[in-house]
Design a protein around this motif. Structure first.
Motif, PDB file in Angstrom:
ATOM      1  N   ALA A 307      -4.777   6.168  14.215  1.00  0.00           N
ATOM      2  CA  ALA A 307      -5.439   5.764  12.973  1.00  0.00           C
ATOM      3  C   ALA A 307      -6.088   6.978  12.300  1.00  0.00           C
ATOM      4  CB  ALA A 307      -6.480   4.697  13.275  1.00  0.00           C
ATOM      5  N   ARG A 308      -6.773   7.777  13.127  1.00  0.00           N
ATOM      6  CA  ARG A 308      -7.460   8.953  12.578  1.00  0.00           C
ATOM      7  C   ARG A 308      -6.449   9.949  11.999  1.00  0.00           C
ATOM      8  NH1 ARG A 308     -10.287  12.025  16.905  1.00  0.00           N
ATOM      9  NH2 ARG A 308     -10.576   9.944  17.716  1.00  0.00           N
ATOM     10  N   ARG A 309      -5.353  10.142  12.749  1.00  0.00           N
ATOM     11  CA  ARG A 309      -4.355  11.136  12.322  1.00  0.00           C
ATOM     12  C   ARG A 309      -3.687  10.700  11.014  1.00  0.00           C
ATOM     13  NH1 ARG A 309      -2.718  14.655  10.445  1.00  0.00           N
ATOM     14  NH2 ARG A 309      -1.296  16.314  11.097  1.00  0.00           N
ATOM     15  N   LEU A 310      -3.424   9.408  10.894  1.00  0.00           N
ATOM     16  CA  LEU A 310      -2.760   8.931   9.676  1.00  0.00           C
ATOM     17  C   LEU A 310      -3.707   9.013   8.467  1.00  0.00           C
ATOM     18  CD1 LEU A 310      -0.649   5.982  11.136  1.00  0.00           C
ATOM     19  CD2 LEU A 310       0.192   8.164  10.271  1.00  0.00           C
ATOM     20  N   ARG A 311      -4.989   8.806   8.716  1.00  0.00           N
ATOM     21  CA  ARG A 311      -5.972   9.004   7.623  1.00  0.00           C
ATOM     22  C   ARG A 311      -5.927  10.444   7.133  1.00  0.00           C
ATOM     23  NH1 ARG A 311      -9.575   5.458  10.044  1.00  0.00           N
ATOM     24  NH2 ARG A 311     -10.579   7.103  11.242  1.00  0.00           N
ATOM     25  N   LYS A 312      -5.791  11.347   8.113  1.00  0.00           N
ATOM     26  CA  LYS A 312      -5.747  12.772   7.768  1.00  0.00           C
ATOM     27  C   LYS A 312      -4.480  13.101   6.960  1.00  0.00           C
ATOM     28  CE  LYS A 312      -6.643  17.132  10.059  1.00  0.00           C
ATOM     29  NZ  LYS A 312      -6.167  17.823  11.240  1.00  0.00           N
ATOM     30  N   VAL A 313      -3.387  12.425   7.301  1.00  0.00           N
ATOM     31  CA  VAL A 313      -2.142  12.634   6.545  1.00  0.00           C
ATOM     32  C   VAL A 313      -2.364  12.264   5.077  1.00  0.00           C
ATOM     33  CG1 VAL A 313       0.225  11.779   6.221  1.00  0.00           C
ATOM     34  CG2 VAL A 313      -0.594  12.341   8.520  1.00  0.00           C
TER      35      VAL A 313
END
Ligand SMILES: [Zn+2]
Length: 448
Positions: A307-313
């Motif tokens: 979830a965190r990584r996709l927010r960063k994307v």
């Protein structure tokens, strides 16, 4: 005296399991999950801590009752490849036997990864380890099990690496097990099938052949994996995706396909970002075995981090990445479903590209899950591409070639329902084979 006992996969696609006995020495071939029945219970295709009895009652793994006391005579468990419908039952059933698990290195690495996850209480039998040892044998090599029995792993092409066609050599003849395979003359990863060895075995005489029947009614030669790669290239390299997200979902075990997606990403100057536990497990196994490297990709294993990584994307810019995520069958707990249902913070924009590099495995659960997922995707006005895929299974003309090469005395149709098995039987009749056996689960046959 040779004896074949059908334990699973003889009335359905899934929970493959067969026992082959020469006198008092037995070998188990495959020990799989029935994914439809499993996912109906768990809503995902990853292994969880489950009761063996419940899984058997629900038809998710094979019932061992037909083995009776012969269970004690099993000397080896031999999974043919790393698909869940061939190894997914092992964490629940292998402890019922006192026998090593003998398989190719990639299959072993996936199995260890699957069971290792159990340490955190997530999956399988919950013990975090297998009772039996694993012995690895390279594709193309053999293992002498006893003075009488040798197990040979013949190189095959399929949709996961290190798939083997198994030959069990006994004093009363050879039993060959091709479950699963296709004849791919242009594989994108790994060698071609070992036709020379199959022909040599056929020439020397094959007592029994246990053969998959899944696509026995599909009157074609199954196209090569290189065709699937071209289909992906046509979409990823041939269309304008400027400033748009590209999201691909495919089978976690399909290392060749994942490699092709990463190669395409590189060509359009995007970083492959692979998200999901089962994807990361198969990738780790492929790297561990030196099959291929995913150094050019970023792999996110845990859903908490996803979830965190996709927010960063979203913050960095979608156009920098090709996302590879779990959820090709619309499994409710997989990453893609959670992105669509906004359980994971993600924003779909019109004309974002979603590629299903798979086909829907036609079961009521999958069809309902996929329909729900696709309907949500339509609401977002994304472009989506379905069936960017070729199967790893033999079609009718691959099967004919195999039968012609092996010329077995006895043929057993496995990995399919009655219609699929009948398809293989009709093909065998076309090839003038006399001794064709359609066993049901629990059925057995002695070969004179
Ligand atoms: Zn398979």
């Amino acid at each position: 005296m040779l004896r074949i006992i059908a334990l699973g996969g003889y009335a359905e696609m899934g929970r493959n399991m067969t026992a082959v006995f020469w006198n008092d020495q037995g070998v188990i071939l495959d020990c799989g999950l029935h994914l439809e029945n499993y996912i109906r219970l768990t809503e995902e295709d990853d292994l969880k801590v489950m009761s063996t009895k419940l899984l058997q009652q629900e038809g998710a793994i094979a019932d061992l009752t037909p083995l009776g006391k012969d269970r004690k005579k099993i000397l080896a468990i031999v999974p043919s490849h790393a698909h869940l419908d061939h190894i997914g039952g092992l964490p629940y059933l292998e402890s019922k036997f006192d026998a090593p698990i003998i398989c190719t290195p990639f299959t072993a690495a996936v199995l260890r990864g699957m069971v290792g996850d159990n340490k955190s209480g997530r999956g399988g039998n919950g013990r975090g380890e297998l009772r039996n040892d694993i012995i690895t044998v390279q594709p193309g090599a053999s293992h002498k099990l006893t003075e009488d029995i040798t197990i040979e792993f013949i190189r095959a092409t399929h949709s996961t690496p290190h798939t083997a066609t198994i030959a069990i050599h006994t004093p009363d003849g050879v039993v060959i097990y091709a479950n699963d395979f296709k004849f791919d003359l242009h594989p994108t990863l790994g060698p071609k099938p070992d036709f020379a060895r199959l022909k040599a075995l056929g020439k020397a005489g094959v007592k029994a052949f246990i053969c998959e029947s899944t696509y026995s009614n599909l009157e074609q030669r199954m196209p090569s994996e290189s065709i699937a790669k071209q289909m992906l290239e046509d979409i990823l390299l041939g269309l304008d995706h400027k400033n748009k997200a590209i999201i691909v979902t495919t089978f976690s075990s399909h290392i060749a396909r994942l490699r092709a997606i990463c190669d395409c990403a590189k060509k359009i100057h995007r970083t492959p970002l692979i998200v999901g536990r089962s994807l990361s497990r198969y990738i780790a196994a492929a790297e561990e075995c030196g099959i291929t490297s995913f150094k050019d990709a970023e792999v996110v294993r845990y859903s908490s981090k996803a979830a965190r990584r996709l927010r960063k994307v979203l913050a960095e810019g979608k156009e920098k990445y090709v996302l590879v995520v779990t959820g090709h069958q619309g499994e409710p707990r997989a990453i893609l479903s959670r992105m669509v249902s906004e359980q994971i913070d993600w924003r779909f924009d019109p004309n974002d590209c979603v590629i299903f590099s798979c086909k829907v495995i036609p079961t009521p659960t999958n069809e309902a899950n996929r329909a729900r997922l696709e309907s949500r995707l339509r609401d977002f006005n994304v472009r989506f591409f379905k069936d960017i895929h070729v199967s790893g299974h033999a079609a009718r003309e691959d099967l004919r070639e195999m039968l012609t090469m092996l010329k077995p005395e006895h043929l057993f149709a496995s990995h399919g329902d009655k219609k699929m098995q009948a398809g293989l039987a009709s093909l065998a009749a076309e090839e003038h084979m006399q001794k064709v056996h359609l066993l049901a689960n629990g059925g057995q046959m002695e070969l004179a």
